[in-house]
Design a protein around this motif. Structure first.
Motif, short mmCIF file in Angstrom:
data_model
loop_
_atom_site.label_atom_id
_atom_site.label_comp_id
_atom_site.label_asym_id
_atom_site.label_seq_id
_atom_site.Cartn_x
_atom_site.Cartn_y
_atom_site.Cartn_z
N MET A 1 18.49 -11.30 -14.25
CA MET A 1 18.61 -9.88 -14.00
C MET A 1 19.04 -9.66 -12.55
N PRO A 2 20.03 -8.80 -12.31
CA PRO A 2 20.48 -8.57 -10.93
C PRO A 2 19.42 -7.83 -10.13
N PRO A 3 19.40 -8.07 -8.82
CA PRO A 3 18.42 -7.39 -7.98
C PRO A 3 18.67 -5.89 -7.91
N GLN A 4 17.64 -5.16 -7.55
CA GLN A 4 17.74 -3.71 -7.38
C GLN A 4 18.74 -3.40 -6.26
N GLN A 5 19.31 -2.23 -6.33
CA GLN A 5 20.23 -1.77 -5.29
C GLN A 5 19.43 -1.11 -4.16
N LEU A 6 19.92 -1.26 -2.95
CA LEU A 6 19.30 -0.60 -1.81
C LEU A 6 20.14 0.61 -1.44
N PRO A 7 19.58 1.70 -0.98
CA PRO A 7 18.17 1.93 -0.71
C PRO A 7 17.35 2.02 -2.00
N TRP A 8 16.07 1.72 -1.85
CA TRP A 8 15.17 1.65 -2.99
C TRP A 8 13.79 2.11 -2.55
N ALA A 9 13.04 2.73 -3.47
CA ALA A 9 11.72 3.23 -3.12
C ALA A 9 10.73 2.99 -4.26
N LEU A 10 9.47 2.84 -3.88
CA LEU A 10 8.38 2.68 -4.84
C LEU A 10 7.21 3.54 -4.37
N SER A 11 6.65 4.32 -5.28
CA SER A 11 5.45 5.10 -4.98
C SER A 11 4.27 4.46 -5.69
N ILE A 12 3.16 4.36 -4.97
CA ILE A 12 1.92 3.84 -5.55
C ILE A 12 0.89 4.97 -5.42
N PRO A 13 0.72 5.76 -6.50
CA PRO A 13 -0.23 6.88 -6.42
C PRO A 13 -1.67 6.38 -6.40
N HIS A 14 -2.52 7.22 -5.85
CA HIS A 14 -3.97 6.98 -5.80
C HIS A 14 -4.37 5.79 -4.92
N LEU A 15 -3.48 5.29 -4.10
CA LEU A 15 -3.82 4.24 -3.15
C LEU A 15 -4.19 4.92 -1.83
N ALA A 16 -5.47 4.95 -1.53
CA ALA A 16 -5.95 5.60 -0.31
C ALA A 16 -5.91 4.62 0.85
N LEU A 17 -5.37 5.06 1.97
CA LEU A 17 -5.33 4.27 3.19
C LEU A 17 -6.16 4.98 4.24
N PRO A 18 -7.45 4.70 4.28
CA PRO A 18 -8.30 5.38 5.26
C PRO A 18 -8.06 4.85 6.66
N SER A 19 -8.43 5.66 7.62
CA SER A 19 -8.34 5.24 9.02
C SER A 19 -9.45 4.23 9.30
N ALA A 20 -9.08 3.01 9.61
CA ALA A 20 -10.07 1.98 9.89
C ALA A 20 -10.81 2.26 11.19
N LYS A 21 -10.14 2.88 12.15
CA LYS A 21 -10.78 3.16 13.43
C LYS A 21 -11.84 4.25 13.31
N ASN A 22 -11.62 5.20 12.40
CA ASN A 22 -12.55 6.32 12.27
C ASN A 22 -13.61 6.11 11.20
N ALA A 23 -13.54 5.00 10.48
CA ALA A 23 -14.49 4.75 9.40
C ALA A 23 -15.84 4.32 9.97
N ARG A 24 -16.86 4.50 9.15
CA ARG A 24 -18.17 4.01 9.54
C ARG A 24 -18.14 2.50 9.58
N PRO A 25 -18.92 1.90 10.47
CA PRO A 25 -18.93 0.44 10.54
C PRO A 25 -19.33 -0.18 9.20
N ALA A 26 -18.59 -1.16 8.79
CA ALA A 26 -18.89 -1.87 7.55
C ALA A 26 -18.97 -3.36 7.87
N HIS A 27 -19.65 -4.07 7.01
CA HIS A 27 -19.73 -5.52 7.18
C HIS A 27 -18.31 -6.10 7.10
N TRP A 28 -18.04 -7.14 7.88
CA TRP A 28 -16.69 -7.70 7.93
C TRP A 28 -16.21 -8.14 6.55
N ALA A 29 -17.11 -8.62 5.69
CA ALA A 29 -16.71 -9.07 4.35
C ALA A 29 -16.25 -7.90 3.49
#
Length: 133
Positions: free
Chosen positions: A1-29
């Motif tokens: 199969m031939p590769p996709q043409q560029l420009p190209w885009a992908l949306s991933i809904p419901h993937l939350a990217l919280p601010s790591a700096k502003n989050a409450r401290p969590a265990h490293w694991a």
């Protein structure tokens, strides 16, 4: 199969990217598991979207857009998008470690954006990087 043409885009809904700096401290694991889960979700989403075709090569511009109810400042935005960037680099290079090395070779130009939206998500755009003379 031939590769996709560029420009190209992908949306991933419901993937939350919280601010790591502003989050409450969590265990490293806990932080490690969350980061790894995002990285792998992005990697396998890209792989599935390209139906196993080879990813694009050469000089690329990759834009990561974080969609969330609130905006972040620029340094928190880049930090929140870090696992997404790692997943993309791993997919482009074929594996995570090689992706980290290739990312350091300036083959890819990274851009970050954000959009205010009720439903969290991520949009990844890939295009050729045009060299300026």
């Amino acid at each position: 199969m031939p590769p996709q043409q560029l420009p190209w885009a992908l949306s991933i809904p419901h993937l939350a990217l919280p601010s790591a700096k502003n989050a409450r401290p969590a265990h490293w694991a806990q932080r490690h598991r969350a980061t790894k889960a995002i990285r792998e979700l992005v990697f396998f989403s890209l792989r599935a979207a390209w139906l196993g075709s080879m990813p694009p090569e050469g000089l690329l511009r990759i834009t990561i857009t974080r969609c969330a109810p609130r905006r972040l400042d620029s340094d928190n935005l880049q930090m929140a998008c870090s696992p997404v960037r790692d997943g993309i680099a791993g997919w482009l290079a074929g594996n995570y470690q090689l992706g980290q090395w290739r990312d350091s070779q300036n083959e890819w130009a990274w851009e970050y954006a954000q959009a205010v939206h009720k439903i969290p998500g991520v949009r990844i755009e890939i295009d050729r990087l045009v060299a300026s003379h």
